[in-house]
Write a protein that holds these residues in place. Structure first.
Motif, PDB file in Angstrom:
ATOM      1  N   ASP A  24       0.842  -1.197   0.000  1.00  0.00           N
ATOM      2  CA  ASP A  24       0.000   0.000   0.000  1.00  0.00           C
ATOM      3  C   ASP A  24       0.876   1.245   0.000  1.00  0.00           C
ATOM      4  OD1 ASP A  24      -2.323   1.492   0.109  1.00  0.00           O
ATOM      5  OD2 ASP A  24      -2.281   1.611   2.283  1.00  0.00           O
ATOM      6  N   PRO A  25       0.842   2.050  -1.090  1.00  0.00           N
ATOM      7  CA  PRO A  25       1.669   3.254  -1.110  1.00  0.00           C
ATOM      8  C   PRO A  25       1.158   4.283  -0.112  1.00  0.00           C
ATOM      9  CG  PRO A  25       0.255   3.174  -3.035  1.00  0.00           C
ATOM     10  CD  PRO A  25       0.069   1.880  -2.329  1.00  0.00           C
ATOM     11  N   VAL A  26       2.078   4.965   0.549  1.00  0.00           N
ATOM     12  CA  VAL A  26       1.758   6.002   1.522  1.00  0.00           C
ATOM     13  C   VAL A  26       2.430   7.288   1.081  1.00  0.00           C
ATOM     14  CG1 VAL A  26       1.966   6.750   3.916  1.00  0.00           C
ATOM     15  CG2 VAL A  26       1.520   4.342   3.403  1.00  0.00           C
ATOM     16  N   ILE A  27       1.664   8.369   1.064  1.00  0.00           N
ATOM     17  CA  ILE A  27       2.190   9.622   0.554  1.00  0.00           C
ATOM     18  C   ILE A  27       3.166  10.264   1.531  1.00  0.00           C
ATOM     19  CG2 ILE A  27       0.374  11.105   1.484  1.00  0.00           C
ATOM     20  CD1 ILE A  27       0.385  12.486  -1.296  1.00  0.00           C
ATOM     21  N   ALA A  77      -7.144  10.897   1.527  1.00  0.00           N
ATOM     22  CA  ALA A  77      -6.813   9.636   0.874  1.00  0.00           C
ATOM     23  C   ALA A  77      -7.920   8.608   1.053  1.00  0.00           C
ATOM     24  CB  ALA A  77      -5.505   9.077   1.429  1.00  0.00           C
ATOM     25  N   ARG A  78      -8.116   7.805   0.035  1.00  0.00           N
ATOM     26  CA  ARG A  78      -8.954   6.619   0.141  1.00  0.00           C
ATOM     27  C   ARG A  78      -8.040   5.512   0.651  1.00  0.00           C
ATOM     28  NH1 ARG A  78      -9.532   1.038  -1.152  1.00  0.00           N
ATOM     29  NH2 ARG A  78     -11.730   0.581  -1.590  1.00  0.00           N
ATOM     30  N   VAL A  79      -8.277   5.054   1.882  1.00  0.00           N
ATOM     31  CA  VAL A  79      -7.371   4.108   2.528  1.00  0.00           C
ATOM     32  C   VAL A  79      -7.989   2.724   2.702  1.00  0.00           C
ATOM     33  CG1 VAL A  79      -6.059   5.900   3.715  1.00  0.00           C
ATOM     34  CG2 VAL A  79      -8.075   4.914   4.825  1.00  0.00           C
ATOM     35  N   GLY A  80      -9.261   2.575   2.408  1.00  0.00           N
ATOM     36  CA  GLY A  80      -9.953   1.299   2.519  1.00  0.00           C
ATOM     37  C   GLY A  80     -11.369   1.469   2.012  1.00  0.00           C
ATOM     38  N   TRP A  81     -12.134   0.370   2.004  1.00  0.00           N
ATOM     39  CA  TRP A  81     -13.485   0.490   1.479  1.00  0.00           C
ATOM     40  C   TRP A  81     -14.309   1.413   2.363  1.00  0.00           C
ATOM     41  CZ3 TRP A  81     -16.256   0.714  -2.481  1.00  0.00           C
ATOM     42  CH2 TRP A  81     -17.652   0.722  -2.394  1.00  0.00           C
ATOM     43  N   GLY A  82     -14.903   2.435   1.747  1.00  0.00           N
ATOM     44  CA  GLY A  82     -15.691   3.379   2.516  1.00  0.00           C
ATOM     45  C   GLY A  82     -16.844   3.978   1.743  1.00  0.00           C
ATOM     46  N   ALA A 101      -3.655  12.640  -7.195  1.00  0.00           N
ATOM     47  CA  ALA A 101      -2.635  11.679  -7.605  1.00  0.00           C
ATOM     48  C   ALA A 101      -3.221  10.289  -7.403  1.00  0.00           C
ATOM     49  CB  ALA A 101      -1.361  11.845  -6.786  1.00  0.00           C
ATOM     50  N   ILE A 102      -2.988   9.422  -8.341  1.00  0.00           N
ATOM     51  CA  ILE A 102      -3.577   8.089  -8.318  1.00  0.00           C
ATOM     52  C   ILE A 102      -2.485   7.037  -8.140  1.00  0.00           C
ATOM     53  CG2 ILE A 102      -3.465   7.726 -10.816  1.00  0.00           C
ATOM     54  CD1 ILE A 102      -6.515   6.854  -8.640  1.00  0.00           C
ATOM     55  N   SER A 103      -2.830   5.945  -7.496  1.00  0.00           N
ATOM     56  CA  SER A 103      -1.897   4.830  -7.367  1.00  0.00           C
ATOM     57  C   SER A 103      -1.775   4.104  -8.708  1.00  0.00           C
ATOM     58  CB  SER A 103      -2.391   3.878  -6.286  1.00  0.00           C
ATOM     59  OG  SER A 103      -3.724   3.456  -6.558  1.00  0.00           O
ATOM     60  N   PRO A 104      -0.707   3.325  -8.925  1.00  0.00           N
ATOM     61  CA  PRO A 104      -0.535   2.640 -10.207  1.00  0.00           C
ATOM     62  C   PRO A 104      -1.739   1.775 -10.558  1.00  0.00           C
ATOM     63  CG  PRO A 104       1.495   2.547  -8.949  1.00  0.00           C
ATOM     64  CD  PRO A 104       0.462   3.118  -8.029  1.00  0.00           C
ATOM     65  N   GLY A 105      -2.284   2.003 -11.752  1.00  0.00           N
ATOM     66  CA  GLY A 105      -3.445   1.250 -12.202  1.00  0.00           C
ATOM     67  C   GLY A 105      -4.733   1.648 -11.517  1.00  0.00           C
ATOM     68  N   LYS A 228      -6.340   3.158  -4.235  1.00  0.00           N
ATOM     69  CA  LYS A 228      -5.760   4.242  -3.458  1.00  0.00           C
ATOM     70  C   LYS A 228      -5.679   5.489  -4.337  1.00  0.00           C
ATOM     71  CE  LYS A 228      -3.686   5.407   0.509  1.00  0.00           C
ATOM     72  NZ  LYS A 228      -2.423   4.866   1.049  1.00  0.00           N
ATOM     73  N   VAL A 229      -6.127   6.614  -3.770  1.00  0.00           N
ATOM     74  CA  VAL A 229      -6.071   7.892  -4.458  1.00  0.00           C
ATOM     75  C   VAL A 229      -5.878   8.975  -3.415  1.00  0.00           C
ATOM     76  CG1 VAL A 229      -8.586   8.234  -4.389  1.00  0.00           C
ATOM     77  CG2 VAL A 229      -7.241   9.373  -6.181  1.00  0.00           C
ATOM     78  N   TRP A 230      -5.261  10.079  -3.823  1.00  0.00           N
ATOM     79  CA  TRP A 230      -5.009  11.198  -2.914  1.00  0.00           C
ATOM     80  C   TRP A 230      -5.537  12.486  -3.543  1.00  0.00           C
ATOM     81  CZ3 TRP A 230      -1.605   7.464  -4.363  1.00  0.00           C
ATOM     82  CH2 TRP A 230      -1.081   6.632  -3.354  1.00  0.00           C
ATOM     83  N   TYR A 231      -6.090  13.347  -2.697  1.00  0.00           N
ATOM     84  CA  TYR A 231      -6.537  14.672  -3.110  1.00  0.00           C
ATOM     85  C   TYR A 231      -5.939  15.703  -2.172  1.00  0.00           C
ATOM     86  CZ  TYR A 231     -10.045  12.186  -5.884  1.00  0.00           C
ATOM     87  OH  TYR A 231     -10.672  11.365  -6.781  1.00  0.00           O
ATOM     88  N   ARG A 232      -5.593  16.858  -2.717  1.00  0.00           N
ATOM     89  CA  ARG A 232      -5.058  17.933  -1.889  1.00  0.00           C
ATOM     90  C   ARG A 232      -5.538  19.285  -2.415  1.00  0.00           C
ATOM     91  NH1 ARG A 232       1.378  18.301  -3.794  1.00  0.00           N
ATOM     92  NH2 ARG A 232       0.952  19.319  -5.793  1.00  0.00           N
TER      93      ARG A 232
END
Length: 240
Positions: A24-27, A77-82, A101-105, A228-232
């Motif tokens: 799991d990538p962590v920013i 971040a989306r860190v699990g099913w929610g 920013a999006i995780s690979p794939g 996994k996706v991140w928003y800022r």
């Protein structure tokens, strides 16, 4: 150094490490820079997410933010099913800016003008697609690529940046007129409810959703599409 200069310096390359689970990538916290420029402050912009609080958000059909979404080192971040995440406020006419920013794939999406009458925000709200065009299979469908008005309008170019980089979004919703911008270039433009829009709708997957695209005021949201996706730096300016 202004916030804008800082965002420019930090916004090009995305840095992550791997968590203890090994996959799991962590920013990196240095990536999660949010804040208004002086010009934005003077022209009516305000923060919807400033890196420290989720008070302006809640999970879809819930009273608060569940454990599937979290603040990770200052990024949303989306860190699990929610399920989908949505703004507490509803907005009619506005400009919205943010970076993702999006995780690979990975796959996600940004919703506007949605309500809670359907199973997900996708049943009523428009989606600007968030996707790793290089690795996700949906990129084989032109109307499902990053920046697209999902399943409706195909971008005439690919202005997206791949996993490992930040992408800048600007959405303008002013009455019936809506524009999607990604990394400084327009990727979709339409008039809500127009004959041209209705023709696109009739060819889309949304014809079984009668309220789709009917709202001129609604929630802003982010899609939980399992990845996994991140928003800022989420900020908004309401228009008359």
């Amino acid at each position: 150094m202004t916030d804008m200069i800082i965002r420019t310096l930090l916004g090009t390359v995305f840095v992550w490490s791997l968590s203890a689970c090994g996959s799991d990538p962590v920013i990196d916290p240095a990536e999660c820079v949010s804040g208004l420029t002086g010009e934005e402050q003077s022209t009516g912009w305000r923060m919807l997410f400033d890196g420290s609080s989720l008070d302006q958000w809640r999970s879809y059909k819930e009273d608060s933010v569940n454990s599937g979404w979290a603040i990770e080192n200052g990024c949303l971040a989306r860190v699990g099913w929610g399920g989908d995440l949505m703004s507490r406020e509803q907005f009619a006419n506005f400009e919205l800016k943010l970076e993702w920013a999006i995780s690979p794939g990975g796959n996600s999406g940004i919703f506007i003008r949605a309500d809670e009458s359907g199973r997900t925000m996708h049943h009523t709200g428009y989606e600007m697609q968030v996707l790793d065009n290089a690795l996700h299979k949906d990129a084989s469908i032109p109307s499902h690529r990053a920046g697209a008005y999902y399943d409706m309008i195909v971008p005439d170019h690919d202005t997206s940046k791949p996993a490992g980089y930040w992408n800048e979004v600007h959405i303008i919703a002013d009455g019936a007129n809506v524009e999607f911008w990604l990394n400084g270039r327009i990727t979709a433009q339409f008039e809500q409810g127009s004959p041209e829009w209705k023709a696109l709708y009739e060819k889309s997957k949304f014809t079984s959703r009668p309220k789709y695209g009917s709202l001129f005021k609604g929630h802003i949201g982010f899609q939980d599409h399992y990845d996994k996706v991140w928003y800022r730096n989420i900020r908004i300016k309401e228009l008359p």
